[in-house]
Design an enzyme around this catalytic site. Sequence first.
Site, PDB file in Angstrom:
ATOM      1  N   HIS A 142       0.841  -1.203   0.000  1.00 15.17           N
ATOM      2  CA  HIS A 142       0.000   0.000   0.000  1.00 15.17           C
ATOM      3  C   HIS A 142       0.876   1.254   0.000  1.00 15.17           C
ATOM      4  CE1 HIS A 142      -3.332   2.663   1.492  1.00 15.17           C
ATOM      5  NE2 HIS A 142      -2.314   3.264   2.076  1.00 15.17           N
ATOM      6  N   GLU A 143       1.911   1.251   0.831  1.00 19.03           N
ATOM      7  CA  GLU A 143       2.792   2.416   0.905  1.00 19.03           C
ATOM      8  C   GLU A 143       3.593   2.583  -0.387  1.00 19.03           C
ATOM      9  OE1 GLU A 143       2.355   4.506   3.101  1.00 19.03           O
ATOM     10  OE2 GLU A 143       1.154   3.301   4.458  1.00 19.03           O
ATOM     11  N   HIS A 146       1.621   4.385  -2.895  1.00 15.51           N
ATOM     12  CA  HIS A 146       1.647   5.844  -2.736  1.00 15.51           C
ATOM     13  C   HIS A 146       2.865   6.416  -3.450  1.00 15.51           C
ATOM     14  CE1 HIS A 146      -1.706   6.605  -0.213  1.00 15.51           C
ATOM     15  NE2 HIS A 146      -1.282   5.894   0.819  1.00 15.51           N
ATOM     16  N   GLU A 223      -6.032   7.083  -1.253  1.00 11.97           N
ATOM     17  CA  GLU A 223      -5.909   5.971  -0.309  1.00 11.97           C
ATOM     18  C   GLU A 223      -6.555   4.724  -0.899  1.00 11.97           C
ATOM     19  OE1 GLU A 223      -4.251   5.611   2.485  1.00 11.97           O
ATOM     20  OE2 GLU A 223      -3.530   7.647   2.254  1.00 11.97           O
TER      21      GLU A 223
END
Lengths: 307, 189
Positions: A142-143, A146, A223
């Site tokens: 997930h990071e 980003h 997100e």
Amino acid sequence: MRQRSYGRDTELTLRMFFTMFMLGLLYVAFIGLLFWAGINPIVIGIFAVVMVLFQYFGSDKLVLATTRAKVVTPQEEPALHATVERLAAMADMPKPKKIAVMETHVPNAFATGRNPKNSVIAVTRGLLAHLDEREVEAVLAHELAHVKNRDVMVLTWASIIVIMAGFLMQMLFWMSLFGGIGGGNRDRGGGNAFMIMLAVYAGTIAVYFLSQVLILALSRYRELAADRASAIVTGAPMQLASALSKISNEMYCIPEKDMRQVEHANAFFIIPALKSDGVASLFSSHPKVDKRIERLQAMQREMERGL
Amino acid sequence: MGLLSVLFGRSKLRKPNREQFFSIVTAESSLRGRTDLRTTEKAGIVFNPVESTFFESLDSEIRDLLRISSDATGTRYEVVDDSHGTRWVVLDDRDFEDLVSIIHLVGETITDHGFGDRMLAAVFGFDYEGKKAYWIYSIKRGSFYPLVLSGDNERDNAAEMRLAAVMEEDRIPVERDLTRWYALWGIPF
């Protein structure tokens, strides 16, 4: 040859497009308002861009310093580095420049940095302790998303308008205190100038709040996009779902003094470190956890069907 | 990644790039004369399974395929899950070409099922100057790079650079971007 791809979420793309479009309109309206009032937007614009550049180039160092995250080498944390490396290879992107660990029990993670090569990924000790390997992997994915989506860049540039409006609001406030708005308006009647100033003041406040709301919406959508990317890269949406529910449960149960320190990096955490006490979700940088889990479950169903 | 993908945060895994893969066959034949670089007669392909029942059908098909082709070529095979959640098909055969073609076959099967973008790399085991070495074919990037281990969790970068030069001599397309020379820790062979 069939190609299965879980990459698209048209609804999300449309929402993001709409938000960015509205932000664009707001920019145009704001600059139009300034011209109308005889204020040169260039000075304010330059000020805002300088602020943004500062944020942009300093984001990795700034966040590392304020969160007290410690950069770890592959020798210190071999497993963590190995996982990030695998995920980066899978996502076909360079490995982030720095991986950091925050010595706090609150499970959380964040990513920052202006581009993939200068990015930092940080996790807390609590995250590594409370979550199992696959869940940590999902959070890291997930990071990494980003980073790959350049969320820091997109959100920083989008926030120029907030900085401009905020700066103007302060300027107008001080000006009204010390009497008179710039000399350029002297040829107009006194009453008229006052009305114009009042209009600019009201307009700026409106722009300030509207742009905040839009940028927060954009942040929430990004997100969701990162959640999606994590599910695609790991092939396991439910790992992220279980990680999210674990993190959010732990976070609001264990009181921690450290929370204050992590406030600065809020926008880039996987789950915000400070709970907004139920104020409208309109003012939150992250979507609600149950909403995110719902979407991940939908992805899981999609994967089960095999498209 | 395109501007639109960045703007809208879309993600898609890169599709496999298999063009350069077979360059390893010709390279291996020219290696026979060398004493410092020998194949370990082992190779593998690593991919990231999807946690879904649908994927399981592909998995059983791969196992069937391996059983059939190993009967024909005498290749030993093994399917191993590692701690990173990735799955390895490890092959063991004296005939290097058999290794290459079975790996290709597994790759094709995965791609035909639409999971091509879940493949990570094909890995060939070597012994280089007495050290454990691997030629890694990055399926996403379509290029090779070396991995030389010294100890359990350490890479010998100097040896890797030398090995890369050897590979280039044999007209193997070596990955130019050193930041993409990803280590694969815990290769099960």
